[in-house]
Scaffold this active site. Structure first.
Site, PDB file in Angstrom:
ATOM      1  N   LYS A 165      74.481 -18.552  21.077  1.00 23.38           N
ATOM      2  CA  LYS A 165      73.751 -19.737  20.656  1.00 23.38           C
ATOM      3  C   LYS A 165      72.256 -19.442  20.672  1.00 23.38           C
ATOM      4  CE  LYS A 165      72.585 -23.503  23.536  1.00 23.38           C
ATOM      5  NZ  LYS A 165      71.461 -23.190  24.403  1.00 23.38           N
ATOM      6  N   HIS A 195      78.858 -21.035  25.926  1.00 28.57           N
ATOM      7  CA  HIS A 195      79.323 -20.479  27.197  1.00 28.57           C
ATOM      8  C   HIS A 195      79.942 -21.540  28.109  1.00 28.57           C
ATOM      9  CE1 HIS A 195      75.428 -21.764  28.921  1.00 28.57           C
ATOM     10  NE2 HIS A 195      76.012 -21.641  30.091  1.00 28.57           N
ATOM     11  N   GLU A 233      69.691 -29.871  35.768  1.00 30.39           N
ATOM     12  CA  GLU A 233      69.282 -28.545  36.244  1.00 30.39           C
ATOM     13  C   GLU A 233      68.077 -28.691  37.152  1.00 30.39           C
ATOM     14  OE1 GLU A 233      69.772 -25.170  33.369  1.00 30.39           O
ATOM     15  OE2 GLU A 233      69.131 -26.759  32.027  1.00 30.39           O
ATOM     16  N   ASP A 252      68.710 -27.735  22.787  1.00 32.99           N
ATOM     17  CA  ASP A 252      69.176 -26.712  23.715  1.00 32.99           C
ATOM     18  C   ASP A 252      70.540 -27.073  24.333  1.00 32.99           C
ATOM     19  OD1 ASP A 252      68.769 -24.296  25.184  1.00 32.99           O
ATOM     20  OD2 ASP A 252      68.203 -25.467  26.948  1.00 32.99           O
ATOM     21  N   HIS A 257      76.642 -27.740  24.365  1.00 29.05           N
ATOM     22  CA  HIS A 257      77.338 -27.937  25.645  1.00 29.05           C
ATOM     23  C   HIS A 257      77.818 -29.382  25.841  1.00 29.05           C
ATOM     24  CE1 HIS A 257      75.709 -24.061  26.090  1.00 29.05           C
ATOM     25  NE2 HIS A 257      74.577 -24.373  26.667  1.00 29.05           N
ATOM     26  N   LYS A 357      65.698 -30.665  32.796  1.00 26.74           N
ATOM     27  CA  LYS A 357      65.274 -29.597  33.704  1.00 26.74           C
ATOM     28  C   LYS A 357      64.377 -30.186  34.778  1.00 26.74           C
ATOM     29  CE  LYS A 357      65.751 -25.748  30.525  1.00 26.74           C
ATOM     30  NZ  LYS A 357      66.981 -25.148  31.078  1.00 26.74           N
TER      31      LYS A 357
HETATM   32  C1  BG6 Z   1      71.783 -22.566  28.060  1.00 24.22           C
HETATM   33  C2  BG6 Z   1      70.452 -23.203  27.832  1.00 24.22           C
HETATM   34  O1  BG6 Z   1      72.557 -22.623  26.897  1.00 24.22           O
HETATM   35  O2  BG6 Z   1      72.460 -23.266  29.097  1.00 24.22           O
HETATM   36  C3  BG6 Z   1      69.635 -23.194  29.101  1.00 24.22           C
HETATM   37  O3  BG6 Z   1      69.753 -22.512  26.812  1.00 24.22           O
HETATM   38  C4  BG6 Z   1      70.402 -23.824  30.228  1.00 24.22           C
HETATM   39  O4  BG6 Z   1      68.392 -23.850  28.922  1.00 24.22           O
HETATM   40  C5  BG6 Z   1      71.796 -23.232  30.347  1.00 24.22           C
HETATM   41  O5  BG6 Z   1      69.682 -23.592  31.431  1.00 24.22           O
HETATM   42  C6  BG6 Z   1      72.635 -23.990  31.342  1.00 24.22           C
HETATM   43  O6  BG6 Z   1      73.809 -23.275  31.583  1.00 24.22           O
HETATM   44  P1  BG6 Z   1      74.558 -23.341  32.976  1.00 24.22           P
HETATM   45  O7  BG6 Z   1      75.737 -22.461  32.786  1.00 24.22           O
HETATM   46  O8  BG6 Z   1      73.592 -22.869  34.010  1.00 24.22           O
HETATM   47  O9  BG6 Z   1      74.918 -24.792  33.170  1.00 24.22           O
END
Ligand code: BG6
Length: 509
Positions: A165, A195, A233, A252, A257, A357
């Protein structure tokens, strides 16, 4: 535990012979996730005997120098202690090609190296390419691979491409990218990664819903009042200011997600677990998400940007003071919104989502809030203060599921309290650290695209966020920064949900 889980799990077979070609092999993703994931697959005997990796990146390095670099990196990023013997076996099959990705000669050299690797490792011409590069390289690299004959399949020989991505920057660019890569690839060769789909607990949403008989009958608007999805986050933008300035929290996190989480939570039962059966149902949910009018964008979305804040006596910098960020930046680091899924199951059930964030903690949770019971019986018992039944799917970091309900507080007077029934993954399954990429890489080698995004899903995601991007662009934010680093986001996000008589569930509680 009553059941021996080995009875109901299937031991996986090693993946078929293959070469993984990583474009962008000197980057963070390779050392933090991809190589540790391959190592974990090797530990679990899921990498076949006939497997090799070719890394491509700009820097000049020999095969041995690259192997040495990975050997240093794995010590830092492996999720398990590294077994020297096993690692030596894995790293022996790694190759490196210094490359300019825009130069046709690179692909000639790659073809020659692949032929050599096939000969040395018996990989039978099966290749999968992992594009861990800047997105601007996606279409040109695929075009060059096509011209060099490196994505041609024949007989049982397969060729696949994994795209990291972000897949597009908006609807138009996503459509263009889909069209461009389809000039060289068939849809079944395209693996668009998100992911989140590699996370065990995200995959478990499907198992929880469809392998248990008791939840599905109440999984609809008759019993569910609303749904909350939080992806919070604690980290700031870190060293990714350059990327994030052009992205922001909406692009993002939301079309990818968060929409994965919504679609898995809201989808109808698929007719099977075949890739397209599952993705058809996810896609239907995405297409059913109500598009926002400009007025809806104003009343149902909130954006925020963190200012300086204090956490445990430590001062955290404002977003605008982070590296590679414009000191007057209008980029949002927080977004909240209220969405509706317009179908029979979910009509009028609000889906409140928020992500940001520099919030107080890292937590990803889905909260299913059920309707209140008709508490007529308990009128005199302080029942109005009682919460409703709530099911919380905690996806990270303390993975688990909990159900809250009312219980009688012991004593001669009838008083009600709220209690939790709690399931923690680690209690049952122990700790199973992974990078989250193991399953995705393995599935790609098996040709199973269930956990990858199809073109229509990506485009449906962008279609939903497009009106928000448009309105936000036309009306630059006036009150940024509007939340302190280490707080739960702007007050407008609380007002958004409170206006409907609800409040955000406290994460991790
Ligand atoms: C990523 C984003 O796809 O996912 C990031 O670009 C983000 O900004 C991250 O921090 C969060 O992933 P995870 O697995 O830590 O929840």
């Amino acid at each position: 535990m009553d059941t021996d889980l080995s009875e109901i799990t299937q031991a996986g077979q090693p993946a078929p012979p293959a070469v993984m070609v990583i474009f962008g092999a000197s980057g963070d993703l390779t050392k933090r996730k991809l190589i540790p994931a391959l190592y974990n697959l090797a530990r679990q005997n899921l990498l076949g005997e006939h497997f090799a990796v070719i890394g491509l990146a700009r820097s000049d390095m020999s095969h041995d120098e690259f192997r040495q670099k990975l050997t240093e990196d794995i010590k830092e990023f492996a999720t398990h202690e590294v077994d020297a013997e096993l690692w030596a076996k894995v790293v022996k099959s790694v190759y490196y090609l210094p490359a300019d990705l825009t130069d046709a000669q690179t692909y000639e050299k790659l073809a020659a190296l692949l032929a050599e690797v096939d000969k040395n490792h018996g990989t039978q011409g099966n290749y999968f390419y992992y594009l861990a590069t800047a997105p601007s390289f996606f279409a040109p690299v695929v075009e060059q691979l096509g011209k060099a004959g490196l994505v041609e399949q024949s007989g049982s020989r397969w060729r696949r491409v994994i795209f990291e991505k972000p897949f597009g920057h908006d609807l138009e660019s996503a459509r263009r990218l889909n069209a461009d890569i389809r000039d060289s690839l068939k849809e079944n060769q395209i693996y668009r990664i998100d992911h989140y789909l590699g996370k065990e607990t995200v995959q478990n949403i499907l198992v929880f819903r469809f392998a248990n008989g008791i939840f599905e009958p109440i999984w609809n608007r008759r019993y569910i009042d609303h749904i909350q999805i939080t992806v919070s986050e604690s980290v700031g933008v870190e060293q990714r200011g350059g990327y994030y300035e052009n992205s922001g929290a909406l692009r993002d996190m939301v079309p990818n997600h968060i929409f994965q989480l919504i679609s898995l939570t809201a989808m109808e039962p698929p007719i099977s677990f075949a890739a397209d059966a599952v993705r058809d149902e996810q896609s239907k949910v995405l297409r059913a998400i109500q598009h926002l009018t400009p007025e809806d964008v104003l009343s149902r979305t909130v954006r925020g940007q963190y200012g300086e804040g204090k956490v445990n006596g430590e001062t955290l910098p404002a977003y605008r003071s982070e590296a590679h960020v414009d000191p007057n930046s209008g980029t949002e680091s927080y977004v909240a919104m209220k969405l509706f899924v317009d179908n029979w199951r979910w009509a009028y059930v609000p889906f409140y989502v928020r992500t940001g964030k520099r919030l107080p903690k890292r937590a990803t949770e889905i909260v299913i809030q059920f309707h209140r019971a008709p508490f007529i019986l308990f009128r005199q018992t302080g029942v109005e203060k009682l919460g409703r039944n709530r099911l919380v799917l905690r996806l990270q970091p303390d993975e688990g599921i909990s159900l809250s309900f009312g219980a009688k507080i012991p004593g001669p007077v009838l008083r009600l309290g709220e209690v939790n029934m709690d399931f923690q993954y680690t209690d049952y399954f122990g700790s199973t650290p992974s990078t989250g990429y193991e399953r995705l890489l393995y599935d790609c080698m098996l040709g199973d695209a269930t956990l990858f995004q199809r073109a229509d899903m990506v485009e449906a995601g962008w279609e939903i966020v497009e009106p928000i991007l448009d309105v936000w662009k036309a009306l630059p934010p006036r009150h940024f920064p509007n939340y302190a680093a280490g707080s739960w986001g702007p007050k407008e996000a609380d007002e958004l949900i409170e206006a409907d008589g609800h409040e955000w569930t406290k994460c991790g509680v």
